[in-house]
Design an enzyme around this catalytic site. Structure first.
Site, PDB file in Angstrom:
ATOM      1  N   ASN A  13      49.776  27.421   2.895  1.00  0.00           N
ATOM      2  CA  ASN A  13      49.402  28.025   1.618  1.00  0.00           C
ATOM      3  C   ASN A  13      47.981  28.571   1.770  1.00  0.00           C
ATOM      4  OD1 ASN A  13      48.737  28.652  -1.003  1.00  0.00           O
ATOM      5  ND2 ASN A  13      48.638  26.526  -1.724  1.00  0.00           N
ATOM      6  N   TRP A  14      47.894  29.893   1.919  1.00  0.00           N
ATOM      7  CA  TRP A  14      46.580  30.494   2.194  1.00  0.00           C
ATOM      8  C   TRP A  14      45.711  30.555   0.940  1.00  0.00           C
ATOM      9  CZ3 TRP A  14      47.459  35.438   5.741  1.00  0.00           C
ATOM     10  CH2 TRP A  14      48.107  35.041   6.910  1.00  0.00           C
ATOM     11  N   LYS A  15      46.300  30.314  -0.210  1.00  0.00           N
ATOM     12  CA  LYS A  15      45.585  30.428  -1.500  1.00  0.00           C
ATOM     13  C   LYS A  15      44.907  31.799  -1.615  1.00  0.00           C
ATOM     14  CE  LYS A  15      44.929  25.492  -1.339  1.00  0.00           C
ATOM     15  NZ  LYS A  15      44.368  24.345  -2.003  1.00  0.00           N
ATOM     16  N   HIS A  29      52.159  24.812  -8.258  1.00  0.00           N
ATOM     17  CA  HIS A  29      51.019  24.231  -7.523  1.00  0.00           C
ATOM     18  C   HIS A  29      50.019  23.681  -8.541  1.00  0.00           C
ATOM     19  CE1 HIS A  29      47.490  23.841  -4.992  1.00  0.00           C
ATOM     20  NE2 HIS A  29      48.306  23.877  -3.941  1.00  0.00           N
ATOM     21  N   GLU A  61      46.967  23.843  -8.687  1.00  0.00           N
ATOM     22  CA  GLU A  61      45.910  24.797  -9.088  1.00  0.00           C
ATOM     23  C   GLU A  61      46.431  25.766 -10.151  1.00  0.00           C
ATOM     24  OE1 GLU A  61      44.878  25.968  -5.096  1.00  0.00           O
ATOM     25  OE2 GLU A  61      43.999  23.984  -4.781  1.00  0.00           O
ATOM     26  N   GLU A  69      52.036  16.616  -3.696  1.00  0.00           N
ATOM     27  CA  GLU A  69      50.631  16.880  -3.421  1.00  0.00           C
ATOM     28  C   GLU A  69      49.763  16.120  -4.429  1.00  0.00           C
ATOM     29  OE1 GLU A  69      50.310  20.874  -1.169  1.00  0.00           O
ATOM     30  OE2 GLU A  69      50.078  21.272  -3.295  1.00  0.00           O
ATOM     31  N   GLY A 102      42.280  19.566  -0.699  1.00  0.00           N
ATOM     32  CA  GLY A 102      40.987  20.145  -0.336  1.00  0.00           C
ATOM     33  C   GLY A 102      39.829  19.167  -0.328  1.00  0.00           C
ATOM     34  N   SER A 157      45.112  17.769   2.156  1.00  0.00           N
ATOM     35  CA  SER A 157      44.226  17.458   3.291  1.00  0.00           C
ATOM     36  C   SER A 157      44.978  17.071   4.559  1.00  0.00           C
ATOM     37  CB  SER A 157      43.228  16.367   2.907  1.00  0.00           C
ATOM     38  OG  SER A 157      42.362  16.845   1.879  1.00  0.00           O
ATOM     39  N   GLY A 179      47.012  23.647   3.128  1.00  0.00           N
ATOM     40  CA  GLY A 179      46.075  24.627   2.580  1.00  0.00           C
ATOM     41  C   GLY A 179      45.035  24.998   3.615  1.00  0.00           C
ATOM     42  N   GLY A 180      43.886  24.339   3.543  1.00  0.00           N
ATOM     43  CA  GLY A 180      42.750  24.679   4.401  1.00  0.00           C
ATOM     44  C   GLY A 180      43.094  24.828   5.876  1.00  0.00           C
TER      45      GLY A 180
HETATM   46  C1  PEP Z   1      47.454  22.876  -1.004  1.00  0.00           C
HETATM   47  O1  PEP Z   1      46.713  23.501  -1.723  1.00  0.00           O
HETATM   48  O2  PEP Z   1      48.677  23.037  -1.115  1.00  0.00           O
HETATM   49  C2  PEP Z   1      46.872  21.943  -0.053  1.00  0.00           C
HETATM   50  C3  PEP Z   1      47.607  20.978   0.378  1.00  0.00           C
HETATM   51  O3  PEP Z   1      45.553  22.157   0.296  1.00  0.00           O
HETATM   52  P1  PEP Z   1      44.713  21.371   1.405  1.00  0.00           P
HETATM   53  O4  PEP Z   1      45.597  21.251   2.633  1.00  0.00           O
HETATM   54  O5  PEP Z   1      43.520  22.242   1.664  1.00  0.00           O
HETATM   55  O6  PEP Z   1      44.371  20.053   0.862  1.00  0.00           O
END
Ligand code: PEP
Length: 253
Positions: free
Chosen positions: A10-12, A98, A100, A168, A174, A214, A235-236
């Site tokens: 997930n590049w956001k 999600h 967010e 999640e 994050g 994470s 994500g990251g």
């Molecule tokens: C996400 O936003 O779906 C996610 C899991 O982010 P991160 O891996 O950065 O925690």
């Protein structure tokens, strides 16, 4: 029960033409070389990069997804993108619900369910996200919250073929923090039970439940080894080809 591992990025809201294209190309190239031939790769770039990413991964084993959609097919919804448009743009998947989106855009379970229903009707597979906040975890409400989110967000038309659940924990996204592996397995097993009640045992046994929050190369192996963890929503760490691929290589057969 063999469920194909799904490694989803997930590049956001990250990436411009040049680096987005390079990232997609890098993932496609490395996926070809990857030792793991039996897992699925998915990248979910921002809407603006879907066209470029589609070209960059053409002919590879990497699939394309979007990060959100509207529930309507078309019409007066300024700034929104419909599932039919995503399908037309080359997407196979779309993420809905999600945290967010739930926080920044006040999305409710009901809205997430409408989006998932419309996406499935358009021929997309959906990744429906659920997860508790830190306060909810501290209050011992994790399973109750996840149960309510599944019952409210997962549509009746969901099956193991068209739906993936992503657990999640909001406080892990994050932040570099993760639940213990025992906690993750407990929640995933509980989610599978709730899915079983809602959609039947056969769907529950076959439906993939991803962990997100994470996930990185250093913790992927232990998380992905858990019996009810069928991949990751990342994500990251999905913004670096090497990290994303290292997570895939750490996954179980
Ligand atoms: C996400 O936003 O779906 C996610 C899991 O982010 P991160 O891996 O950065 O925690």
């Amino acid at each position: 029960m063999v469920r194909k591992t799904l490694i989803a990025g997930n590049w956001k809201m990250n990436g411009l033409s040049e680096d987005g294209q390079a990232l997609a190309k890098g993932v496609a190239l490395e996926a070809k070389k990857a030792a793991r031939k039996d897992c699925e790769f998915l990248i979910c770039p921002p809407f603006t990069l879907l066209g470029l990413a589609k070209k960059a991964i053409k002919g590879s084993r990497v699939m394309l997804g979007a990060q959100d959609c509207h529930f309507a097919e078309k019409g007066a919804h300024t700034g929104d993108i419909s599932p039919v448009m995503l399908k037309d743009a080359g997407c196979q998947y779309v993420i809905v619900g999600h945290s967010e989106r739930r926080t920044d855009h006040y999305e409710s379970d009901e809205l997430v369910q409408k989006k998932a229903t419309a996406a499935i009707a358009a021929g997309l597979k959906v990744i429906i996200c659920i997860g508790e906040t830190e306060a909810e975890r501290d209050a011992g409400k994790t399973i109750d919250i996840c149960t309510a989110q599944i019952n409210g967000s997962v549509p009746e038309c969901s099956t193991a073929q068209n739906t993936v659940i992503a657990y999640e924990p909001v406080w892990a996204i994050g932040t570099g923090r993760t639940p213990t592996t025992a906690e993750v397995e407990d929640v995933h097993a509980a989610i599978r039970k709730v899915i079983g009640k809602k959609l039947g045992r056969a769907n529950a046994n076959k439906m993939r439940i991803l962990y997100g929050g994470s996930m990185k190369p250093s913790n992927a192996k232990e998380l992905l080894a858990l019996p009810d963890v069928d991949g990751g929503l990342i994500g990251g760490a999905s913004l670096k080809v090497a990290d994303f691929m290292a997570i895939a290589e750490a996954s179980k057969q």
